[in-house]
Design an enzyme around this catalytic site. Structure first.
Site, PDB file in Angstrom:
ATOM      1  CD  GLU A  41      19.513  25.520   5.058  1.00 37.89           C
ATOM      2  OE1 GLU A  41      20.505  24.907   5.513  1.00 37.89           O
ATOM      3  OE2 GLU A  41      18.896  26.379   5.720  1.00 37.89           O
ATOM      4  NE  ARG A  45      17.430  33.207   5.978  1.00 38.99           N
ATOM      5  CZ  ARG A  45      18.514  33.397   6.698  1.00 38.99           C
ATOM      6  NH1 ARG A  45      19.173  34.529   6.604  1.00 38.99           N
ATOM      7  NH2 ARG A  45      18.944  32.450   7.506  1.00 38.99           N
ATOM      8  CE  LYS A 129      20.494  27.021  10.854  1.00 36.33           C
ATOM      9  NZ  LYS A 129      19.906  27.554   9.617  1.00 36.33           N
TER      10      LYS A 129
HETATM   11  O1  LIG Z   1      20.548  30.231   8.893  1.00 33.41           O
HETATM   12  C1  LIG Z   1      21.466  30.706   8.301  1.00 33.41           C
HETATM   13  C2  LIG Z   1      22.312  31.817   8.579  1.00 33.41           C
HETATM   14  O2  LIG Z   1      21.675  33.047   8.609  1.00 33.41           O
HETATM   15  C3  LIG Z   1      23.479  31.831   7.667  1.00 33.41           C
HETATM   16  O3  LIG Z   1      24.420  32.511   8.301  1.00 33.41           O
HETATM   17  P1  LIG Z   1      25.658  33.108   7.537  1.00 33.41           P
HETATM   18  O4  LIG Z   1      25.094  34.039   6.483  1.00 33.41           O
HETATM   19  O5  LIG Z   1      26.399  33.807   8.617  1.00 33.41           O
HETATM   20  O6  LIG Z   1      26.420  31.970   6.913  1.00 33.41           O
END
Ligand SMILES: O=C[C@H](O)COP(=O)(O)O
Length: 214
Positions: A41, A45, A129
């Protein structure tokens, strides 16, 4: 389950990639595939996201490629044009969902409350999600939500790592977990492919152990 959701459920892990340089996706895609994780994915960003999707599609045509952190219909269009197979959004935005439907690309929107789940159900969406997973109450919150919303298939993301992924995958309504711990942006930008390979192998190994344990 749709074929896409079946594939994500089989892999059980969705690496969430944020890149500053689109070209880094080419070696990273190879490291993912070579170490048993043919899915990615790529987060909108950074400005590199659409170009990274394009390069990954060109170099790893069989990989399952999602566009993440998609916030607008315009980004849905960019992701689809770049070759994404599916869209992931952090929150539930009906405009983004409609844009995905208009462009015929599957979407997994983010939810973390009864209200957002019901908004998604109203649009016929049951694969969602759960974000941000740990900060929203983690495993306990998911178990509580799966009481009334037993039909959901969830993709928890946010704060998941090698230490807690097993707890999430043990929940029957959880189809897979998303996370960035095995594709750390600092390692990607430093080109530390061996370390990334190690983290990816470790994550894939944990998932296989979980599957074997039932
Ligand atoms: O949407 C995704 C998250 O910001 C990813 O989280 P993480 O960096 O804690 O795995």
């Amino acid at each position: 389950m749709t074929p896409l959701i079946e594939q994500i459920s089989a892999l059980k892990l969705l690496p969430l990639i944020t890149l500053d340089r689109a070209e880094d996706i080419v070696p990273l895609g190879k490291v993912l595939v070579d170490n048993g994780l043919p899915i990615a994915e790529i987060a909108f960003r950074t400005d590199a996201a659409a170009e990274a999707i394009r390069r990954l599609r060109a170099t790893q045509p069989d990989m399952l490629i999602g566009a993440g952190t998609v916030l607008t219909p315009e980004q849905v269009g960019m992701a689809k044009a770049a070759g994404a197979d599916f869209i992931v959004t952090p929150g539930f935005n009906p405009n983004t969902v409609r844009a995905c439907r208009d462009l015929d690309i599957p979407v997994i929107p983010g939810v973390n409350s009864p209200s957002s789940i019901e908004a998604a159900l109203e649009m016929g969406l049951t694969t969602l999600k759960f974000f941000p997973a740990e900060a929203s109450g983690g495993v306990k919150m998911i178990e509580a939500l799966l009481g009334p919303y037993y039909q959901l298939k969830l993709l928890p993301t946010g704060g998941i790592n090698a230490g807690n992924i097993g707890d999430y995958l043990a929940i029957s309504g959880v189809i897979a977990c998303g996370g960035s711990w095995m594709v750390k942006p600092s390692l990607i930008s430093a080109g530390r492919w061996d370390e990334l390979a190690h983290l990816i192998r470790e994550a894939v190994g944990l998932v296989r152990e979980q599957v074997a344990a039932g």
